[in-house]
Write a protein that holds these residues in place. Sequence first.
Motif, PDB file in Angstrom:
ATOM      1  N   MET A   1     -12.975   2.298  -0.177  1.00 54.94           N
ATOM      2  CA  MET A   1     -13.376   3.133  -1.059  1.00 54.94           C
ATOM      3  C   MET A   1     -14.367   2.728  -1.921  1.00 54.94           C
ATOM      4  SD  MET A   1     -11.922   5.819  -0.176  1.00 54.94           S
ATOM      5  CE  MET A   1     -12.383   7.176  -1.425  1.00 54.94           C
ATOM      6  N   THR A   2     -14.210   1.142  -2.374  1.00 56.86           N
ATOM      7  CA  THR A   2     -15.157   0.527  -3.188  1.00 56.86           C
ATOM      8  C   THR A   2     -16.523   0.248  -2.309  1.00 56.86           C
ATOM      9  OG1 THR A   2     -13.619  -0.772  -4.358  1.00 56.86           O
ATOM     10  CG2 THR A   2     -15.808  -1.614  -4.187  1.00 56.86           C
TER      11      THR A   2
ATOM     12  N   ASN B   1      -8.039   6.192   1.056  1.00 53.15           N
ATOM     13  CA  ASN B   1      -7.537   6.193  -0.363  1.00 53.15           C
ATOM     14  C   ASN B   1      -6.491   5.491  -0.821  1.00 53.15           C
ATOM     15  OD1 ASN B   1      -9.296   6.165  -3.081  1.00 53.15           O
ATOM     16  ND2 ASN B   1      -8.277   8.314  -3.237  1.00 53.15           N
ATOM     17  N   SER B   2      -5.519   6.260   0.019  1.00 52.52           N
ATOM     18  CA  SER B   2      -4.088   6.027  -0.628  1.00 52.52           C
ATOM     19  C   SER B   2      -3.496   4.583   0.094  1.00 52.52           C
ATOM     20  CB  SER B   2      -3.246   7.270  -0.138  1.00 52.52           C
ATOM     21  OG  SER B   2      -3.385   8.148  -1.267  1.00 52.52           O
ATOM     22  N   SER B   3      -4.145   4.150   1.015  1.00 51.17           N
ATOM     23  CA  SER B   3      -3.579   2.999   1.735  1.00 51.17           C
ATOM     24  C   SER B   3      -3.612   1.696   0.827  1.00 51.17           C
ATOM     25  CB  SER B   3      -4.487   2.674   3.085  1.00 51.17           C
ATOM     26  OG  SER B   3      -4.620   1.391   3.367  1.00 51.17           O
TER      27      SER B   3
ATOM     28  N   HIS C   1     -10.028   7.909 -12.046  1.00 52.38           N
ATOM     29  CA  HIS C   1      -9.113   7.496 -10.841  1.00 52.38           C
ATOM     30  C   HIS C   1      -8.035   8.701 -10.630  1.00 52.38           C
ATOM     31  CE1 HIS C   1      -6.069   4.784  -8.855  1.00 52.38           C
ATOM     32  NE2 HIS C   1      -4.931   5.568  -9.785  1.00 52.38           N
TER      33      HIS C   1
ATOM     34  N   VAL D   1     -20.186   6.709  -7.210  1.00 55.88           N
ATOM     35  CA  VAL D   1     -19.057   7.110  -8.351  1.00 55.88           C
ATOM     36  C   VAL D   1     -19.697   6.609  -9.679  1.00 55.88           C
ATOM     37  CG1 VAL D   1     -16.748   6.639  -9.190  1.00 55.88           C
ATOM     38  CG2 VAL D   1     -17.182   7.229  -6.730  1.00 55.88           C
TER      39      VAL D   1
ATOM     40  N   PHE E   1     -18.186   4.275  -1.442  1.00 52.79           N
ATOM     41  CA  PHE E   1     -18.395   5.287  -2.481  1.00 52.79           C
ATOM     42  C   PHE E   1     -18.524   4.810  -3.712  1.00 52.79           C
ATOM     43  CE2 PHE E   1     -15.780   7.382   0.938  1.00 52.79           C
ATOM     44  CZ  PHE E   1     -16.469   8.139   1.251  1.00 52.79           C
ATOM     45  N   ASP E   2     -18.319   3.587  -4.259  1.00 54.26           N
ATOM     46  CA  ASP E   2     -18.359   3.410  -5.631  1.00 54.26           C
ATOM     47  C   ASP E   2     -19.672   3.218  -6.146  1.00 54.26           C
ATOM     48  OD1 ASP E   2     -15.837   3.383  -5.874  1.00 54.26           O
ATOM     49  OD2 ASP E   2     -15.169   1.465  -6.470  1.00 54.26           O
TER      50      ASP E   2
ATOM     51  N   SER F   1      -9.540  11.217  -8.645  1.00 52.82           N
ATOM     52  CA  SER F   1     -10.046  10.762  -7.060  1.00 52.82           C
ATOM     53  C   SER F   1      -8.700  11.237  -6.260  1.00 52.82           C
ATOM     54  CB  SER F   1     -10.024   9.126  -7.223  1.00 52.82           C
ATOM     55  OG  SER F   1      -9.974   8.619  -5.884  1.00 52.82           O
TER      56      SER F   1
ATOM     57  N   GLY G   1      -7.297   0.814   0.726  1.00 50.84           N
ATOM     58  CA  GLY G   1      -7.860   1.522  -0.170  1.00 50.84           C
ATOM     59  C   GLY G   1      -8.927   1.087  -1.288  1.00 50.84           C
ATOM     60  N   GLY G   2      -8.445  -0.100  -1.801  1.00 49.53           N
ATOM     61  CA  GLY G   2      -9.245  -0.890  -2.705  1.00 49.53           C
ATOM     62  C   GLY G   2     -10.701  -1.225  -1.850  1.00 49.53           C
ATOM     63  N   GLU G   3     -10.583  -1.768  -0.943  1.00 50.29           N
ATOM     64  CA  GLU G   3     -11.731  -2.479  -0.389  1.00 50.29           C
ATOM     65  C   GLU G   3     -12.740  -1.417   0.161  1.00 50.29           C
ATOM     66  OE1 GLU G   3     -10.879  -5.169   3.009  1.00 50.29           O
ATOM     67  OE2 GLU G   3     -13.439  -4.931   3.424  1.00 50.29           O
TER      68      GLU G   3
END
Lengths: 218, 218
Positions: B133-134, B123-125, B165, B141, B137-138, B168, B129-131
């Motif tokens: 987690m999306t 998540n924090s990378s 956000h 979410v 989980f999105d 998260s 993170g963007g790709e």
Amino acid sequence: MQKAVQRQQTRDRILDAAEELFAHRGYEGVSVRQIMSQAGADVSLAYYHFKSKRDLFDQVMLRKAETLNALRLKALEALERRHPDDAPTIEEIIGAFTKPLLELLADNHEEWQHYFQLIAQINSSSEWGGELMTRYFDPLVSRFIEALRKALPECSNEDLYWSYHFLSGALTLTFAETGRIDNLSGGVCRSSDMRAINDRMPAFLAAGFRALADKPRD
Amino acid sequence: MQKAVQRQQTRDRILDAAEELFAHRGYEGVSVRQIMSQAGADVSLAYYHFKSKRDLFDQVMLRKAETLNALRLKALEALERRHPDDAPTIEEIIGAFTKPLLELLADNHEEWQHYFQLIAQINSSSEWGGELMTRYFDPLVSRFIEALRKALPECSNEDLYWSYHFLSGALTLTFAETGRIDNLSGGVCRSSDMRAINDRMPAFLAAGFRALADKPRD
DNA sequence: GTCTATAGCTTGATAGAC
DNA sequence: GTCTATCAAGCTATAGAC
């Protein structure tokens, strides 16, 4: 004298390159060769200026931590001088903690963005998070928690530390600008929108602090 | 049939070992050799069961994401069935999002702790993170954000996404159990104290959501 | 399905010329 | 201080016997 200047410039170029690459791919994801290639210098120079790859990493962490901690302390002390008798609000104290980040980003976005991305990864790392964040930031954080304690005298120590912990997670993720909120919101929100963050984060977190402080004790 | 069972067991042992090592040292910090050594099998078996190191990583991510998403959806649907006419509270919705994590940890702490540590790092990378987690989980979410929108009809889309956000960041850091709060609090709080977390996190975050929803629009 | 063996490359780090 | 050259080790991945 010229030699000393050039030496420092080379050192800084290495630190800049290391900062950027560590921020993007993590400590283990980057080789000393890649760092020196980006810095435009030979591999062996890395070991002339730094003891080891790990030492280079520590110097990257330390360099900007000192600047950031000093700015945050200055912001807090200025706030306290404006409130010689009463306590500032929670929003104001959290603002003193987050505003320096926004100002540094406004002045030199790219450079500080890399650093904040690095911090976000360290903070969430089970291997390094506890040790490194403690070493580089906790003296200053304790100072902020003192200020928060004065503003929330009815709040227990445990609630205060947990509240700060939630703040830390929200803050470091937000400044990592991972782009996830861009995807999730279908473009409605942007990771890089510092104005949107400044308008929302202190209010969101201050309300959380108050909710725990006001919560009836078991 | 026996063959298929053993095949699955070997595959699971590899995934378990990979999960633990990736969680502690990150994707780049672990070699396939180390994973297979911990799994008690030969290196070449990794490439028999998985296409590549990256494929192994993706399967680690996917395996538990499916379980977790299903449990979260079940919790949300059960909550909505209990409120056929009115909307549940923010606390209840956040509870449906976080309770499954606590229950999984209570049942099998070690196994799920590794996974949550991995998620926190992803998540924090800034790189992943963007790709990731999306991807993982999105969809779920978005379903939760729908429920929150119903409970906070006066809240703007932007405020809703930013609030999620912040949630998260707080959530993933908390479940990473890095030990930092233990250091910062001098032992007053413990990273592993799930009861303390359950008592505080939903209240803290719900108050944040309400603060943004109630905030006067510019 | 599980082993041995190895190809082909990159790694962190150093020695020594200038 | 900056280069060339190099070491020993470890890396991902595969080929091929059984």
